[in-house]
Design an enzyme around this catalytic site. Structure first.
Site, PDB file in Angstrom:
ATOM      1  N   ASP A 199      41.922  45.777  45.214  1.00 52.57           N
ATOM      2  CA  ASP A 199      42.677  45.439  44.015  1.00 52.57           C
ATOM      3  C   ASP A 199      43.918  46.325  43.944  1.00 52.57           C
ATOM      4  OD1 ASP A 199      40.851  43.583  43.235  1.00 52.57           O
ATOM      5  OD2 ASP A 199      39.739  44.913  41.919  1.00 52.57           O
ATOM      6  N   THR A 224      45.803  47.055  40.585  1.00 56.96           N
ATOM      7  CA  THR A 224      45.851  47.820  39.343  1.00 56.96           C
ATOM      8  C   THR A 224      44.673  48.775  39.249  1.00 56.96           C
ATOM      9  OG1 THR A 224      46.918  45.946  38.284  1.00 56.96           O
ATOM     10  CG2 THR A 224      46.025  47.649  36.843  1.00 56.96           C
ATOM     11  N   ASP A 253      36.340  44.860  39.938  1.00 56.25           N
ATOM     12  CA  ASP A 253      35.976  45.493  38.671  1.00 56.25           C
ATOM     13  C   ASP A 253      35.470  44.491  37.633  1.00 56.25           C
ATOM     14  OD1 ASP A 253      38.330  44.199  38.184  1.00 56.25           O
ATOM     15  OD2 ASP A 253      39.501  45.980  37.707  1.00 56.25           O
TER      16      ASP A 253
END
Length: 1032
Positions: free
Chosen positions: A287, A289, A609
């Site tokens: 990912d 961010t 996440d």
């Protein structure tokens, strides 16, 4: 929508079975909420508008507030739990201690030792008449049986029956290699021990009854039996020494040690095998961010007073007037709910609360050593005269302040290209306003805004306008007339900055042969800019950056089906996947894992996440969940949890994984050297002298050194950066390389020369009595004690050699970084002194003099010098050396056994039971065919006498005119652990599925069509089943 999802739809994650009809007096069912949560973005909004009107409509049906949430009334909560279920993940039932013990006893090496222990224990009860020998070897072998490692095995016959028809998932790479290697070594040890016993018995019988021509006397039978028992114990000793029972212990110690240390490196390991799998990783899908970036919008560039600052300027560089405009404008023209709070933990970063962009602007004030809260205390929110809130059309926000003299001042902020068009003035270098012409605006766009945007920055323009006191009050509702004629204060560039340590970590990954890909929901321009800063993309390289829609268009055919061939054309060059959904991430991961573009199957690690990342985390070889930002579902689906959400922690996991692999290889190099020497010494000595030079209890001490203590010493080596300087080992690369084989055989040669020299010439060298051909109950001799002591000393110093497995010369490098290793070597040396000097008859040792000790140590240290000599020999010259411990080839495992979320394949079971399974299947197939034939004949010859000539399957097979079509979808077999014959069956019944549709495979019923005259060709030529069926 966010509040609504948080407050109400969160119930969709539960798995409690609730009757859909029973939704109480709520206007929405659990099924409707679940289907709604499966949609994203505009699709979800359309669904809400279509079914419920708007967010307020669905909130009204759920009897909740989009702003306040649930009331918190216990009765209301209880009623909602009854309808929608509790919002928690039920914990898994832990295994009992006895289950863990039973699973540990399924290890292949332990099974061999268990058999040896049972046999030895049985022999220990045998007491021949007049015999007074205390068989120590039996007790020793029994003592050796310990549950060393918990591997996934069967829990009993009932469980095996339940799982008989379930496909199995392959175990981890290292487990597969170790199990196959252990079985091969066990077979070799069993063969050597059997040969040892046979030679000893034959030698004794021929020498006693043939050469010496002694008759078999009844009264001597107990003595003869004692000799045979002794020979058998020697054989068991050889087997126990040959079997690498320390292997599972070394794996467990290495993994357990690594897991404990990885916790300090912010890796919480949930599955042990993920630790070593990470060492083989070839691809990481990360990912953006929070993992590659800090998840904190920050002002990183600014254009203030006609100067472009690439970094935030010092407060002294900004004129006081400009600073006053900046501080007041940002403080009041940001929502008062946006604020920066102190860090929760000491040493942590300040917390951003509210709008991320506004927090970035407030952070700019803090960087300029100014406090926005002082301004807000002076101008509370209720004193703001007028606020034009931000909307997506005008892309700006403005706030009007009324001064004490009756004048007004408006502060405005927004997208730079829009706000700049409304600016007629700009603050000059001294902080005074000056004329700002369209030409000047174009210059700023070209020299400031466009360069910022190309670096992935979001540009915000800050401006103000004064309304003098003498003029009539403006028409505040006419926003277009109010927000115009502005004076530009500054243009700032905002980004979510890359973590400072990430570029270096990605370089390490690339150097280590690991490809890093960014999978993000952000737009492609920002993603590309961040990828360039991270080093995922480098200028001039031919790599792909795709958005999710473009990615799906390229990998799907006209029917919308995913084709592996299309994925294979994309993924090797793909580096950035932007605007992607969790489904896109799963598709990419599955496509990479299933790909056959390269010889080695890719080992993929994935970060995630969100709840929707669960499938991708499960599918990946190693799934990393975010410990801070991750949901419970993501953590449950993961193998490792990153407690700091940082990409560098993944690199540390790679280091530890490779370290586990190297630790096992170091232990193997050491143990197999001891194995080779001990087995040859025991075998040769027993055959020549009718007794093993190393006694049973001494062998157990050697075993303790080379198994338990060596595994503890070599499996706790800390990792170094050098581990990242080589490519991944790969799934098929052998555990024992040619360099290691050179070291094993080279050191074994030295040790054998020393041991045999001492064994056959030691009494003359040291001028002592010979220990060879001693009577049955003779006391320990100095001769054999020197042999034993020198052998142990060579193992101690060879343990230092075993620390290096890639041909390094400096075997002492970093030795003092491992206190456990130093302690074990020193402790073993002290215990050896005690055993030799004070062990006496129990250890078959006699006291040695200082001179004899010094010679033993000198010969032991010779292994270090010999190791340097071995290192000078190029491995490339030794073409005859073979590798060992290969992994399971992909073609060895039928496709149906590689299904997801199924039981693991036990390679030991595959290796040991292959012949038995094939024979049972062959017999079972015959029985099935006979039943089919009988059923067919009963209808064909109805009313006629059945011909006796066709009662056997052999006679039946000579009549090729029968063609049997059985509508059963599957022939019941004895065991389904190895299904090589299933694939040919499918080839005979249905055409093979297109390789382009492997992602959309659909199981279908299979009709078996068997041509009896072709039964021998139903399996692929050369397969074991083919030869079996042909013989039948």
């Amino acid at each position: 929508m966010g509040d609504m999802a948080n407050n109400s739809v969160a119930y969709s994650g539960v798995k409690n079975a609730v009757k859909e009809a029973n939704h109480g007096d709520f206007g929405v069912t659990l099924a409707e909420l679940r289907s709604l949560m499966e949609l994203r973005a505009t699709d979800a909004l359309h669904k809400i508008q279509e079914c419920y009107g708007d967010v307020h409509g669905i909130c009204a049906k759920l009897k909740t507030s989009p702003n306040e949430g649930l009331s918190g009334n216990p009765a209301d909560i209880e009623r909602r739990e009854a309808v929608f279920g509790k919002n928690f993940i039920p914990p898994k039932k832990p295994k009992t201690f006895l289950q863990l013990v039973w699973e540990a006893l399924q290890d292949v090496t332990l099974i061999i030792l268990e058999i040896a222990a049972v046999v030895s224990l049985g022999l220990s009860f045998y007491r021949p008449p007049g015999g007074n020998e205390s068989p120590k070897a039996q007790d020793g072998a029994a003592m050796e049986m310990q549950p060393l490692k918990s591997e996934d095995g069967g829990d009993g016959d009932e469980k095996d029956k339940k799982r008989a028809n379930l496909p199995k998932k392959e175990k981890s790479v290292l487990q597969g290699k170790l199990t196959k290697l252990a079985v091969q070594i066990g077979k070799a040890g069993l063969l050597m021990s059997a040969i040892t016993v046979i030679i000893l018995v034959l030698y004794f019988v021929i020498d006693t009854f043939w050469v010496q021509k002694r008759p078999w006397l009844a009264e001597c039978t107990p003595i003869y039996i004692q000799y045979f028992v002794k020979f058998f114990i020697i054989g068991v000793t050889v087997l126990v020494v040959a079997v690498p029972e320390g292997l599972p212990l070394a794996v467990t110690i290495s993994l357990a040690y690594s897991v404990k240390k990885m916790m300090r490196d912010n890796n919480l390991v949930r599955h042990l095998d993920a630790c070593e799998t990470m060492g083989n990783a070839t691809a990481i899908c990360s990912d953006k961010t929070g993992t590659l970036t800090m998840n904190r919008m920050t002002v990183v560039q600014a254009y203030i007073n006609e100067k472009h600052y690439k970094k935030i300027p010092e407060p002294e560089a900004i004129p006081e007037k400009t600073m006053a405009y900046l501080v007041t404008g940002i403080s009041v023209n940001c929502a008062y709910t946006s604020k920066i709070l102190p860090p929760e933990k000491e040493g942590g970063l300040p917390r951003h609360v509210g709008n991320k962009t506004e927090c970035a602007l407030l952070g700019l004030l803090l960087d300029l050593k100014r406090d926005y809260q002082d301004v807000r205390n002076e101008i509370p929110e209720e004193d703001l005269y007028k606020v034009y809130t931000f909307n997506s059309v005008r892309k700006s926000m403005s706030t009007v302040l009324k001064n004490s003299d009756g004048s007004f001042r408006i502060f405005s902020k927004g997208a730079s290209e829009i706000v700049l068009k409304k600016c007629f003035k700009i603050l000059s270098a001294n902080g005074e306003p000056k004329v700002f012409r369209p030409r000047d605006r174009d210059d700023i766009v070209k020299t400031v805004i466009e360069p910022m945007a190309s670096e992935g920055l979001r540009t915000i323009c800050l401006a103000f306008r004064d309304f003098p006191a003498g003029e009539p009050e403006p028409e505040w509702d006419n926003e277009n007339d109010i927000v115009t004629g502005l004076t530009c204060i500054a243009v700032v560039g905002i980004e979510d900055p890359v973590r400072p340590e990430v570029p270096d970590a990605i370089k390490k990954c690339q150097r280590a042969g690991i490809t890093v890909r960014m999978v993000t929901g952000d737009n492609i321009n920002t993603a590309r800019a961040i990828a360039l800063k991270c080093g995922i993309l480098n200028p001039g390289e031919d790599f792909l950056c795709l958005e999710g829609k473009d990615f799906n268009r390229r990998i799907r055919n006209e029917k919308g089906e995913i084709e592996q061939e299309r994925i294979d054309k994309i993924w090797p060059k793909l580096r950035v996947l932007a605007r992607s959904s969790p489904t896109d991430k799963h598709t990419l991961v599955k496509g990479i894992i299933d790909s056959t573009v390269f010889d080695q199957r890719q080992v993929v690690a994935v970060t995630g996440d969100g709840t929707n990342d669960g499938p991708a985390l499960k599918k990946a070889d190693v799934g990393f969940a975010m410990g801070i930002a991750g949901t419970d579902v993501a953590k449950e689906a993961s193998d490792i949890i990153l407690t700091d959400d940082n990409f560098t922690s993944i690199v540390k996991a790679v280091m530890w994984g490779r370290n586990v692999y190297d630790s096992i290889s170091k232990f193997l190099q050491f143990q197999l050297t001891v194995n080779v020497v001990a087995v040859i010494v025991a075998f040769t000595g027993a055959c020549i002298t009718q007794d093993s030079p190393l006694k049973a209890v001494q062998m157990l001490w050697v075993n303790l050194i080379m198994d338990t203590l060596a595994s503890l010493a070599l499996a706790t080596e800390p990792p170094t950066e050098a581990l990242l300087l080589r490519k991944p080992y790969g799934r098929n690369k052998p555990l024992i390389s040619r360099t290691m084989m050179k070291n094993i055989l080279g050191h074994a040669f030295y040790q054998l020369v020393v041991v045999f020299t001492l064994l056959f010439a030691g009494e003359r060298i040291f001028d002592i009595d010979s220990g060879r051909n001693a009577p049955l109950h003779a006391p320990p001799s100095e001769h054999y004690t020197i042999v034993f002591n020198t052998f142990v000393m060579m193992q101690l110093f060879n343990e230092i050699n075993a620390r290096k497995i890639h041909g390094e010369r400096n075997v002492f490098e970093g030795i003092f970084n491992n206190a456990i290793f130093c302690s074990i070597v020193l402790g073993t040396f002290i215990v050896q002194i005690i055993i030799v000097q004070f062990g006496g008859k129990p250890f078959s040792c006699s006291e040695l003099s200082i001179e004899q000790w010094l010679w033993s140590i000198f010969l032991g240290m010779g292994t270090l010098l010999w190791g340097q000599l071995i290192s000078t020999i190029p491995t490339s010259r030794l073409k005859f050396l073979k590798e060992a411990g290969h992994g399971t080839q992909k073609e060895e495992i039928p496709e149906e056994e590689l299904a997801e979320d199924v039981e693991e394949i036990d390679h030991a079971e595959r290796e040991l039971r292959r012949g038995q399974i094939l024979w049972f299947r062959g017999l079972n197939r015959i029985q099935t065919q006979i039943r089919v034939v009988n059923a067919f004949r009963s209808s064909l010859y109805e009313g006629l006498e059945k011909p006796e000539t066709r009662s056997s399957i052999h006679n039946f097979m000579t009549h090729p005119e029968f063609r049997i079509e059985d509508s059963e979808p599957h022939i019941p077999l004895i065991d389904d652990t190895d299904a090589e014959d299933d694939a040919p069956t499918k080839r005979n019944s249905t055409p093979p599925p297109s390789p382009n549709k492997n992602n959309n495979a659909v199981d279908s019923g299979i009709h078996l069509t068997t041509d009896m005259n072709k039964s021998a060709t139903s399996s692929s030529p050369g397969s074991p089943l083919h030869s079996l069926e042909t013989s039948l």
